[in-house]
Design an enzyme around this catalytic site. Sequence first.
Site, PDB file in Angstrom:
ATOM      1  CD  GLU A  60      -1.750  -2.408   1.464  1.00  0.00           C
ATOM      2  OE1 GLU A  60      -2.599  -3.301   1.307  1.00  0.00           O
ATOM      3  OE2 GLU A  60      -0.595  -2.618   1.911  1.00  0.00           O
ATOM      4  CG  HIS A 129      -8.899  -7.584   8.711  1.00  0.00           C
ATOM      5  ND1 HIS A 129      -7.923  -8.118   9.518  1.00  0.00           N
ATOM      6  CD2 HIS A 129      -8.469  -7.758   7.438  1.00  0.00           C
ATOM      7  CE1 HIS A 129      -6.955  -8.614   8.768  1.00  0.00           C
ATOM      8  NE2 HIS A 129      -7.258  -8.398   7.503  1.00  0.00           N
TER       9      HIS A 129
END
Length: 326
Positions: A60, A129
Amino acid sequence: MRVIQFREALREAMSEEMRRDKNVFLMGEEVAEYNGAYKVSQGMLDEFGPERVYDTPIAELGFSGLGVGAAMNGLRPIIEFMTFNFSLVAIDQIINSAAKMYAMSGGAYNVPIVFRGATGNAGQLGATHSSNFENWFANTPGLKVVVPSNPYDAKGLLKAAIRDDDPVIFMESELMYGDKGEVPEGEYLLPIGVADIKRKGTDVTIISFGKMMKVALEAAEELAKDGIEAEVIDLRTVRPIDYATCLESVKKTNRCVVVEEANPIAAISSELTYNIQRNAFDYLDAPVVRVNSMDVPLSYAPTYIDVTIPNVKRTIDAVKQVMYKK
């Protein structure tokens, strides 16, 4: 009017903008060959080819930095994070590069980039998450932060975000990609920074955004059975916040509840509560009450999830608290 899924509305927004402007491209993990982790970009590789729909490594920081550089050089990247939990790996590029470049360059460089993907709880995915970072990004000057709650808003706001000359954080929900709603055939854009009154009411104002709008609207329907008419406001954008719409509603109803999935410390609901009580104090018949997730990491166990995040019962209880009803 036709009815389509949330993911289809996002796909249409991106595809229409890519057809309109050759400088728009999509980049992220599994967006091309796999058609997107949530099938948001299904078919886009076939239409636009590998030069405009890029699969990336699980890196990322790298591909976000690449996107910022591309935006500084005249392109309009859409960077997809599989979940905004993974954006933490790239947060230096978002906060220290994308958000600050225009100011640091004295206006020489715009950064027209959209970072989009899933935010918040999506069921049994565990604590790492399941975080909500809307307030983190909204705390950063130079960013705009959009959190739509339905397919119509999602399409109009995403098209506006792609055309915006500033970096936009566009936050969705894994639990909403299959949601269906009415979306017109023709082109339309929705202005960033304008809230929407989803339900008219006179007794109390409920303010929310994103998937918590489902909780707010369901609570309003249940409250109506008890003769309490709630006005429900969808912020749609949490930076900038449309304070004017919220204040106007509170001045009418004299009571307010804010529902937000994030943890309570330094949340969007904290900011709203301060501004409402600062600027509409003389109109309030009760202190503003917030409904947030409990101040703990979200558990994997579904029974804990149910009691940790805001729900209809907690929202109804909060409304009755400001109504001074049991």
